[in-house]
Motif scaffolding. Structure first.
Motif, PDB file in Angstrom:
ATOM      1  N   ARG A  94       2.746   4.551   3.785  1.00  0.00           N
ATOM      2  CA  ARG A  94       2.069   3.274   3.611  1.00  0.00           C
ATOM      3  C   ARG A  94       0.698   3.653   4.008  1.00  0.00           C
ATOM      4  N   ILE A  95      -0.616   3.461   3.370  1.00  0.00           N
ATOM      5  CA  ILE A  95      -1.746   3.833   3.701  1.00  0.00           C
ATOM      6  C   ILE A  95      -2.074   2.781   4.669  1.00  0.00           C
ATOM      7  N   ILE A  96      -2.861   3.217   5.783  1.00  0.00           N
ATOM      8  CA  ILE A  96      -3.496   2.285   6.833  1.00  0.00           C
ATOM      9  C   ILE A  96      -4.850   2.890   6.992  1.00  0.00           C
ATOM     10  N   GLU A  97      -5.714   2.137   7.365  1.00  0.00           N
ATOM     11  CA  GLU A  97      -6.933   2.545   7.756  1.00  0.00           C
ATOM     12  C   GLU A  97      -6.927   3.993   8.542  1.00  0.00           C
ATOM     13  N   GLY A  98      -7.597   4.744   7.893  1.00  0.00           N
ATOM     14  CA  GLY A  98      -7.825   6.193   8.433  1.00  0.00           C
ATOM     15  C   GLY A  98      -6.569   7.037   8.741  1.00  0.00           C
ATOM     16  N   GLY A  99      -5.615   6.559   7.782  1.00  0.00           N
ATOM     17  CA  GLY A  99      -4.239   7.494   7.840  1.00  0.00           C
ATOM     18  C   GLY A  99      -3.005   6.658   7.118  1.00  0.00           C
ATOM     19  N   TYR A 100      -1.858   7.052   7.470  1.00  0.00           N
ATOM     20  CA  TYR A 100      -0.901   6.427   6.528  1.00  0.00           C
ATOM     21  C   TYR A 100       0.283   6.364   7.950  1.00  0.00           C
ATOM     22  N   GLN A 101       1.394   5.407   7.445  1.00  0.00           N
ATOM     23  CA  GLN A 101       2.618   5.273   8.136  1.00  0.00           C
ATOM     24  C   GLN A 101       3.891   5.716   7.390  1.00  0.00           C
ATOM     25  N   LYS A 102       4.773   6.042   8.097  1.00  0.00           N
ATOM     26  CA  LYS A 102       6.113   6.426   7.431  1.00  0.00           C
ATOM     27  C   LYS A 102       6.858   5.386   7.718  1.00  0.00           C
ATOM     28  N   LEU A 103       7.396   4.770   6.790  1.00  0.00           N
ATOM     29  CA  LEU A 103       8.298   3.538   6.980  1.00  0.00           C
ATOM     30  C   LEU A 103       9.648   3.990   6.493  1.00  0.00           C
ATOM     31  N   ILE A 104      10.735   3.371   7.119  1.00  0.00           N
ATOM     32  CA  ILE A 104      11.963   3.397   6.482  1.00  0.00           C
ATOM     33  C   ILE A 104      12.499   1.926   6.195  1.00  0.00           C
ATOM     34  N   TYR A 129       1.051  -1.162   0.115  1.00  0.00           N
ATOM     35  CA  TYR A 129       0.124  -0.038   0.076  1.00  0.00           C
ATOM     36  C   TYR A 129       0.845   1.240  -0.073  1.00  0.00           C
TER      37      TYR A 129
END
Lengths: 277, 368
Positions: A162-172, A147
């Protein structure tokens, strides 16, 4: 100068759902007659792969698995600016489920060689499972970003949203990594003039075509046929059933002027009751 | 000696639900899966277990018990605060390896987390996984195909993972009885949770967490949730949904206008128009989108393919507008209008608005 990256992009040819060709009267699909197209989700993966090459340098290899006509989508990828294509095509792959598909692709990817980033579409429009990407990452022992709607590469690390339910995550993530690209990423650019011209040349010259698009089989990539196709698939479609017609007594309104049609339906459905809370 | 008619039953493993939390908030799909899992485990005569991963999980664990789990595996560790593919994968793999017999069935939500994690687990154990199931059951199956003689036999208690099949008005029953766990995911909204009961008792089993250095190749820098922002498709009373028949992205302006006539309304869409980029994914209704059950569902230019239908067929009132009289949506809508959306919908807005302004006039009059 950043290191030139080896970029793989996985693409699949799917039946065109927008077309009625190949649609049997009973609602099933005749895949031989159906129109074929590049899986729409893969367009975002292609864009991500080409964008990576443009920004950081490198080479883009499009990899697909499917019957011989799937070479069409590799041509299409070439027109968009992909450097080369590899098609895994083998009758023994028929009826592969996602696990068997991921195994065959795993063998193909490792046969093609070293890579830094693998891009996949989020899912296909014919299977809808979104499983093959993560299953391939598991086989390759890679971190994955599913995602993914945006990313950049810095110091050999991918910074992604990365999309998650109701928002997003910042990944490294460290490289190498497998990324499945969401359809909120940038749409695919138009075909490049150079790419389209090159494909025109390739269509006229079979020998030249082989330099850019290679067709491989299970033996060449070293895949165990027992782990592919029906035999290598832990799931089967055991039964299909027609879906009952719920309601089944739709009251149809047709043939009058829009004004009459609408007032008829508004009265019959009591829709006006929903105008106030 | 042939294997035909050979009855094959595996030792009775548990039904395992993998719970999902985001920033310490248990996701509703987990409770729905416990409802489905309870049904399956009662039918099998086995235990319903649940694995929860995160940090400071006491409250969540209690909730899982009250919603039907017989045992809860708790993996509580600061490194598990946020979902990460590799760390969560490690915990699940280690847990399954530690069990004397593998779970019979393993269920996850078909969410951004479940769809990220489930395929990793299935690929690691080389077991079958069916995505986006709309129904789950257990029952017998006889495998007769001799393509692989080792698979032939009668399997007593297979997971029936039922999902619509591609582009066809058919439901497919997908089975993988040869290896446990038999895995499946379901979309939020598809299954029904049990009524919570605080008197329910369960075994709480702490899980050893041993994360390896290579699991930290992927880290989460930040999790941002905009709760309250975005569209509330699943809570809306009235959904106006547009499909390919709108002709272009501009057609959604009309959908917005119609939706605006109703309080607590939202705009939905078919999958095709999301693929085409006419509207963002969060509006998509259907098997790979959201499952909704509003009081009113107005489908405009949506043909009603099975993938769409499974996401909205439980709406109380379905009104369909389509120019194709043979569109499948007319087989299950309550009211169908055969006509041009760009004539019908503006007319509908006009008539609804006039009712509204009449009402307002009445209200004004009555307050005097």
């Amino acid at each position: 100068m950043p290191a030139p990256y080896e970029i793989f992009v996985l693409v699949k040819q799917v039946p065109d759902q927008g077309s009625k060709a190949g649609l049997n009267p009973d609602g099933t699909i005749d895949r031989a007659k159906a129109k074929r197209m590049l899986n729409p989700f893969d367009r975002y993966a292609l864009q991500a792969a080409l964008h990576t090459k443009k920004c950081y340098g490198g080479r883009v290899t499009a990899i697909s698995m499917g019957p011989p006509p799937a070479v069409e989508i590799l041509m299409e990828a070439l027109e968009h600016g992909v450097d080369r294509g590899v098609l895994l095509s083998d009758r023994r792959l028929a009826a592969s489920d996602t696990l068997a598909t991921a195994y065959a692709l795993f063998k193909t990817v490792t046969w093609v060689g070293r890579f830094d980033l693998i891009f996949c579409g989020l899912q296909t429009t014919d299977g809808d499972t979104a499983q093959v990407g993560p299953q391939l990452a598991e086989r390759l022992g890679l971190p994955q970003i599913t995602y993914c709607q945006d990313f950049k590469v810095e110091d050999d690390k991918v910074h992604a949203e990365r999309i998650i339910e109701g928002g997003y995550q910042k990944l490294i993530s460290e490289l190498p990594v497998l990324i499945t690209v969401a359809n909120s990423y940038h749409p695919l650019d138009y075909k490049s003039f150079r790419g389209a011209w090159r494909v025109q040349q390739l269509l006229r010259n079979q020998e030249e075509q082989k330099k850019y698009i290679q067709t491989v089989d299970l033996d060449l990539v070293g895949a165990d046929p027992e782990r592919c196709g029906l035999k290598g698939s832990p799931t089967i479609v055991a039964a299909t059933e027609k879906v009952g017609e719920i309601g089944g007594n739709c009251s149809m309104h047709e043939g009058h002027s829009p004004t009459d049609l609408v007032s008829e339906v508004l009265d019959a459905s009591k829709l006006k009751e929903f105008l106030t809370v | 000696m042939t294997d035909e008619g050979k009855k094959i039953s595996s030792p009775k493993g548990e039904v395992l639900v993998i719970a999902e939390q985001i920033l310490g908030e248990l996701q509703p799909v987990t409770l729905e899966l416990l409802g489905a899992g309870r049904y399956l485990s009662d039918k099998l005569g086995s235990q319903l277990t649940c694995l929860v991963m995160g940090h400071n999980l006491a409250e969540i664990t209690e909730k899982l018990v009250s919603y039907g789990a017989d045992a809860v595996y708790v993996a509580d560790h600061p490194d598990l605060t946020c979902y990460r593919t590799l760390t969560y994968r490690r915990v699940v793999v280690d847990l399954l390896d530690s069990l004397a017999i593998p779970p019979h069935i393993c269920l996850l939500g078909s969410t951004t987390t479940g769809r990220d994690l489930a395929p990793r687990i299935a690929a690691h154990f080389e077991t079958g996984l069916t995505a986006d199931c709309t129904e789950l059951d257990v029952g017998p199956y006889e495998h007769k195909s001799k393509v692989d003689p080792s698979k032939v036999g009668i399997y007593e208690e297979c997971l029936y993972a039922i999902r619509p099949s591609f582009g066809e008005s058919l439901k497919a029953r997908i089975l993988g009885p040869w290896k446990n766990p038999q895995m499946a995911t379901t979309r939020p909204g598809q299954m029904t949770p049990l009524k919570p009961d605080s008197n329910r008792q369960a075994k709480i089993i702490p899980v050893q967490v041993s994360i390896k250095p290579e699991d930290n190749r992927l880290i989460v820098a930040e999790t941002l949730r905009e709760v309250g922002k975005g569209i509330k498709l699943q809570e809306a009373d009235v959904i106006v949904a547009g499909g390919y028949g709108l002709g272009s992205a501009d057609g959604f302006q009309l959908m917005n206008q119609l939706a605006a006539c109703f309080p607590n309304s939202a705009v939905g869409s078919s999958r095709k128009v999301v693929d085409l980029g006419w509207i963002p994914y969060e509006h998509q209704v259907g098997q790979t989108g959201k499952t909704v059950r509003p009081k009113v569902y107005i489908a405009c230019g949506i043909s009603g393919a099975i993938q769409h239908r499974v996401g909205m067929s439980k709406s109380s009132l379905i009104i369909a507008i389509n120019k194709d009289v043979d569109a499948p949506i007319f087989k299950f809508a309550h009211h169908g209008i055969v006509g041009d959306i760009f004539q019908i919908v503006p007319e509908m807005i006009r008539q609804l608005e006039s009712v509204k302004s009449d009402k307002e006039v009445q209200t004004v009059v009555s307050t005097h």
